[in-house]
Design a protein around this motif. Sequence first.
Motif, mmCIF file in Angstrom:
data_model
loop_
_atom_site.group_PDB
_atom_site.id
_atom_site.type_symbol
_atom_site.label_atom_id
_atom_site.label_comp_id
_atom_site.label_asym_id
_atom_site.label_seq_id
_atom_site.Cartn_x
_atom_site.Cartn_y
_atom_site.Cartn_z
ATOM 1 N N CYS A 64 -40.699 4.357 -10.101
ATOM 2 C CA CYS A 64 -40.000 4.187 -8.826
ATOM 3 C C CYS A 64 -39.756 2.701 -8.599
ATOM 4 C CB CYS A 64 -40.826 4.775 -7.690
ATOM 5 S SG CYS A 64 -41.223 6.513 -7.956
ATOM 6 N N PHE A 65 -38.510 2.341 -8.296
ATOM 7 C CA PHE A 65 -38.107 0.953 -8.170
ATOM 8 C C PHE A 65 -37.592 0.649 -6.769
ATOM 9 C CE2 PHE A 65 -37.618 2.174 -12.574
ATOM 10 C CZ PHE A 65 -38.145 1.103 -13.268
ATOM 11 N N HIS A 66 -37.779 -0.588 -6.348
ATOM 12 C CA HIS A 66 -37.238 -1.075 -5.081
ATOM 13 C C HIS A 66 -36.625 -2.450 -5.358
ATOM 14 C CE1 HIS A 66 -37.959 -2.449 -0.667
ATOM 15 N NE2 HIS A 66 -36.701 -2.125 -0.880
ATOM 16 N N LEU A 67 -35.302 -2.520 -5.260
ATOM 17 C CA LEU A 67 -34.555 -3.759 -5.455
ATOM 18 C C LEU A 67 -34.112 -4.245 -4.082
ATOM 19 C CD1 LEU A 67 -33.080 -5.758 -7.441
ATOM 20 C CD2 LEU A 67 -31.092 -4.246 -7.196
ATOM 21 N N TYR A 68 -34.451 -5.487 -3.748
ATOM 22 C CA TYR A 68 -34.063 -6.012 -2.439
ATOM 23 C C TYR A 68 -33.875 -7.519 -2.503
ATOM 24 C CZ TYR A 68 -39.101 -6.914 -2.191
ATOM 25 O OH TYR A 68 -40.378 -7.335 -2.458
ATOM 26 N N LEU A 106 -32.283 -1.718 -15.910
ATOM 27 C CA LEU A 106 -31.276 -2.761 -15.675
ATOM 28 C C LEU A 106 -29.885 -2.154 -15.504
ATOM 29 C CD1 LEU A 106 -32.458 -5.562 -18.122
ATOM 30 C CD2 LEU A 106 -32.683 -5.506 -15.640
ATOM 31 N N GLN A 107 -29.589 -1.112 -16.274
ATOM 32 C CA GLN A 107 -28.306 -0.420 -16.115
ATOM 33 C C GLN A 107 -28.237 0.229 -14.735
ATOM 34 O OE1 GLN A 107 -25.602 -0.425 -17.844
ATOM 35 N NE2 GLN A 107 -24.511 1.110 -16.678
ATOM 36 N N ARG A 108 -29.334 0.801 -14.279
ATOM 37 C CA ARG A 108 -29.357 1.439 -12.959
ATOM 38 C C ARG A 108 -29.145 0.395 -11.863
ATOM 39 N NH1 ARG A 108 -31.433 6.369 -11.359
ATOM 40 N NH2 ARG A 108 -30.740 6.705 -9.233
ATOM 41 N N ILE A 109 -29.716 -0.791 -12.031
ATOM 42 C CA ILE A 109 -29.492 -1.867 -11.068
ATOM 43 C C ILE A 109 -28.016 -2.234 -11.033
ATOM 44 C CG2 ILE A 109 -29.895 -4.328 -10.638
ATOM 45 C CD1 ILE A 109 -32.790 -3.846 -11.589
ATOM 46 N N ARG A 110 -27.400 -2.323 -12.196
ATOM 47 C CA ARG A 110 -25.967 -2.621 -12.253
ATOM 48 C C ARG A 110 -25.172 -1.568 -11.486
ATOM 49 N NH1 ARG A 110 -23.211 -4.702 -17.524
ATOM 50 N NH2 ARG A 110 -25.405 -4.716 -17.963
ATOM 51 N N GLN A 111 -25.513 -0.300 -11.643
ATOM 52 C CA GLN A 111 -24.823 0.769 -10.926
ATOM 53 C C GLN A 111 -25.008 0.625 -9.420
ATOM 54 O OE1 GLN A 111 -26.580 4.216 -12.711
ATOM 55 N NE2 GLN A 111 -25.229 4.161 -14.490
ATOM 56 N N PRO A 131 -26.899 -8.514 1.937
ATOM 57 C CA PRO A 131 -28.232 -7.920 1.769
ATOM 58 C C PRO A 131 -28.201 -6.737 0.802
ATOM 59 C CG PRO A 131 -27.446 -7.641 4.031
ATOM 60 C CD PRO A 131 -26.377 -8.360 3.274
ATOM 61 N N ILE A 132 -29.238 -6.640 0.004
ATOM 62 C CA ILE A 132 -29.406 -5.550 -0.954
ATOM 63 C C ILE A 132 -30.751 -4.902 -0.656
ATOM 64 C CG2 ILE A 132 -29.674 -4.969 -3.404
ATOM 65 C CD1 ILE A 132 -26.896 -6.042 -2.722
ATOM 66 N N ASP A 133 -30.774 -3.587 -0.557
ATOM 67 C CA ASP A 133 -32.016 -2.846 -0.383
ATOM 68 C C ASP A 133 -31.803 -1.467 -0.996
ATOM 69 O OD1 ASP A 133 -34.463 -1.836 0.287
ATOM 70 O OD2 ASP A 133 -34.245 -2.154 2.449
ATOM 71 N N LEU A 144 -37.675 -7.217 -7.433
ATOM 72 C CA LEU A 144 -37.767 -5.859 -7.957
ATOM 73 C C LEU A 144 -39.239 -5.477 -7.995
ATOM 74 C CD1 LEU A 144 -36.323 -3.402 -9.241
ATOM 75 C CD2 LEU A 144 -36.809 -4.456 -11.466
ATOM 76 N N ASP A 145 -39.592 -4.482 -7.191
ATOM 77 C CA ASP A 145 -40.936 -3.926 -7.192
ATOM 78 C C ASP A 145 -40.864 -2.559 -7.857
ATOM 79 O OD1 ASP A 145 -41.901 -6.106 -5.734
ATOM 80 O OD2 ASP A 145 -41.553 -5.108 -3.811
ATOM 81 N N TYR A 146 -41.963 -2.118 -8.444
ATOM 82 C CA TYR A 146 -41.982 -0.808 -9.087
ATOM 83 C C TYR A 146 -43.409 -0.278 -9.133
ATOM 84 C CZ TYR A 146 -43.609 -3.419 -13.127
ATOM 85 O OH TYR A 146 -44.329 -4.243 -13.956
ATOM 86 N N HIS A 147 -43.493 1.027 -9.242
ATOM 87 C CA HIS A 147 -44.762 1.704 -9.462
ATOM 88 C C HIS A 147 -44.466 3.017 -10.168
ATOM 89 C CE1 HIS A 147 -43.437 3.623 -5.693
ATOM 90 N NE2 HIS A 147 -44.151 4.666 -6.103
ATOM 91 N N VAL A 148 -45.481 3.650 -10.716
ATOM 92 C CA VAL A 148 -45.281 4.934 -11.386
ATOM 93 C C VAL A 148 -45.941 6.034 -10.569
ATOM 94 C CG1 VAL A 148 -45.091 3.874 -13.664
ATOM 95 C CG2 VAL A 148 -47.314 4.703 -12.874
ATOM 96 N N GLU A 149 -45.416 7.246 -10.731
ATOM 97 C CA GLU A 149 -45.947 8.416 -10.025
ATOM 98 C C GLU A 149 -46.115 9.561 -10.996
ATOM 99 O OE1 GLU A 149 -43.322 9.321 -6.756
ATOM 100 O OE2 GLU A 149 -43.971 7.556 -5.629
ATOM 101 N N GLY A 150 -47.121 10.369 -10.742
ATOM 102 C CA GLY A 150 -47.386 11.543 -11.562
ATOM 103 C C GLY A 150 -48.820 11.530 -12.051
ATOM 104 N N PRO A 151 -49.152 12.470 -12.936
ATOM 105 C CA PRO A 151 -50.523 12.552 -13.455
ATOM 106 C C PRO A 151 -50.940 11.241 -14.117
ATOM 107 C CG PRO A 151 -49.211 14.433 -14.179
ATOM 108 C CD PRO A 151 -48.273 13.470 -13.512
ATOM 109 N N GLU A 152 -52.181 10.861 -13.916
ATOM 110 C CA GLU A 152 -52.671 9.578 -14.439
ATOM 111 C C GLU A 152 -52.534 9.487 -15.964
ATOM 112 O OE1 GLU A 152 -56.770 6.994 -14.562
ATOM 113 O OE2 GLU A 152 -56.469 8.420 -12.933
#
Length: 114
Positions: free
Chosen positions: A33-37, A60-65, A44-46, A18-26
């Motif tokens: 933003c998440f990337h599950l793979y 975690l709930q979003r990953i379950r979905q 395969p999961i991507d 699980l990788d993630y980063h944030v976007e928007g004003p500093e």
Amino acid sequence: MEVNRLPSDNFPEYHLKLDYHVEGPEQKPEWACFHLYGTIDQTPIDERFAMHRDVAFNFLQRIRQCLRKRGLHLHTDVLFAFHAEYDPLFEDLRHQLHGLVGEPVDLERFLRDD
């Protein structure tokens, strides 16, 4: 974050990242933003998804979905079963989003399945 589990009687083998980063004003980013793979039982999961800052800690709930949509009924708490694995992620996410304890959450956004 990376989790690996060998198969057991009740659960398939999996290797997920699980990788993630944030976007928007500093000063106050608006999105996480998440990337599950990886793989679950050789499937395969991507998946990529973004969550508004006020509900991002429910990832975690979003990953379950995401997994259910693929027909995989693996409990998210099994994926990230140990606090030592995900507590640093929550803390880093809170830091990057400048989240405050007790900050209000948009309940409609929280309850949406998208």
